[in-house]
Design a protein around this motif. Structure first.
Motif, short mmCIF file in Angstrom:
data_model
loop_
_atom_site.label_atom_id
_atom_site.label_comp_id
_atom_site.label_asym_id
_atom_site.label_seq_id
_atom_site.Cartn_x
_atom_site.Cartn_y
_atom_site.Cartn_z
N HIS A 177 -6.44 -10.68 -5.50
CA HIS A 177 -5.79 -9.34 -5.21
C HIS A 177 -5.70 -9.06 -3.75
CE1 HIS A 177 -4.80 -4.20 -5.22
NE2 HIS A 177 -4.24 -5.56 -5.84
N GLN A 233 -2.93 -6.85 -0.81
CA GLN A 233 -2.09 -5.34 -0.69
C GLN A 233 -1.76 -6.14 0.25
OE1 GLN A 233 -3.04 -1.74 -2.62
NE2 GLN A 233 -5.09 -2.08 -2.01
N THR A 244 0.92 -1.31 -0.06
CA THR A 244 0.04 0.14 -0.44
C THR A 244 0.43 1.32 -0.37
OG1 THR A 244 0.04 -0.31 3.01
CG2 THR A 244 -2.07 -0.95 1.21
N ASN A 253 -9.06 -3.96 -11.49
CA ASN A 253 -10.03 -3.70 -11.81
C ASN A 253 -10.70 -4.12 -13.43
OD1 ASN A 253 -11.17 -3.25 -8.96
ND2 ASN A 253 -11.16 -1.36 -9.61
N THR A 295 -2.59 -0.37 -9.77
CA THR A 295 -1.99 -1.62 -9.29
C THR A 295 -3.89 -2.23 -9.35
OG1 THR A 295 -0.21 -2.33 -8.88
CG2 THR A 295 -1.74 -4.11 -8.78
N VAL A 296 -3.94 -1.37 -9.12
CA VAL A 296 -6.62 -1.75 -8.30
C VAL A 296 -7.07 -1.37 -9.93
CG1 VAL A 296 -7.59 -0.44 -7.63
CG2 VAL A 296 -5.92 -0.71 -5.76
N ASN A 297 -6.61 -0.37 -10.74
CA ASN A 297 -7.25 -0.57 -11.52
C ASN A 297 -6.99 -1.36 -12.66
OD1 ASN A 297 -8.16 2.38 -11.12
ND2 ASN A 297 -6.72 3.72 -11.83
N LYS A 333 -2.73 2.51 -7.00
CA LYS A 333 -3.97 2.90 -7.40
C LYS A 333 -4.07 2.78 -8.91
CE LYS A 333 -4.70 7.21 -9.20
NZ LYS A 333 -4.03 7.70 -10.70
#
Length: 219
Positions: free
Chosen positions: A182, A184, A155, A170, A165-167, A163
């Motif tokens: 996923h 973190q 994180t 998704n 990585t999250v995109n 951010k």
């Protein structure tokens, strides 16, 4: 663990090969971070991933991309490095022709190369992507992503931002037929420098995930 030299597209490649006694053991290759920023097969994350797979019963190979250590050639913007990874997988498969499962794991730049290898090699049944630099490289080639896998990041990563990585996760979640897990690691930077707080939890997460996948595949 024997040092190995095997043929790559631009000459010899240097690796570390860790075989199991079981000839049917699953196989895995582990890919290191960016060669231009000090990335080698002895990077701490890569080393720990290598041994995590070995402890789970995998025959494992990690190696230096072209121009790193004793590997011949020069850095090639990821194009040649993908060819190096394909050669490494060829070498590993030639030594383990009975393996029923084949995994690829990569850290940072190595995660980007590993995901591209995944697209080229349908025999890869699972992947581990640690801190994939989705803010630096285009991952849109994962359409569709052919295999389920684990994406894991810190994180507090300032190199490969959470951010982005999250995109990426998704986008992959929208694809049918695969499952992207996923996780973190709270407070971890790009290199998981804190052994107790970050590196060990990251490796434990990887081990638990791979163990579960192997159990499911054996049912």
């Amino acid at each position: 663990m024997p040092e190995v030299i095997f043929a790559g597209p631009e000459g010899r490649l240097e690796g570390r090969y860790h075989p199991q006694k079981d000839r049917d053991a699953p196989i895995a290759i582990v890919l290191h971070p960016h060669p231009s920023y000090g990335g080698t097969m002895n990077n701490k994350v890569v080393y720990n991933l290598h041994y995590a797979f070995y402890r789970l019963g995998f025959t494992v190979l990690r190696f230096n991309f072209r121009g790193v250590g004793r590997s011949q050639g020069e850095y090639d913007q990821g194009i040649g490095e993908l060819s190096d990874a394909a050669s490494a997988l060829d070498y590993l498969q030639s030594m383990n022709q009975n393996a029923k499962h084949c995994w690829v794991a990569g850290f940072s730049f190595g995660a980007w190369i590993g995901m591209q290898l995944l697209m080229r090699r349908p025999e890869i049944t699972g992947f581990i992507s640690v801190a994939p630099p989705a803010n630096m490289y285009d991952f849109s080639f994962l359409a569709p992503c052919p295999s389920s896998g684990l994406i894991i990041n810190g994180t507090a990563d300032r190199v490969a931002t959470p951010k982005d990585t999250v995109n990426l996760v998704n986008k992959l979640h929208e694809q049918k037929g695969i499952t992207i897990t996923h996780t973190q690691i709270e407070g971890a930077d790009h290199f998981f420098k804190d052994e107790e707080a970050h590196m060990i939890p990251m490796i434990d997460t990887v081990s638990t995930y791979v163990k579960r996948r192997l159990t499911e595949a054996s049912r």
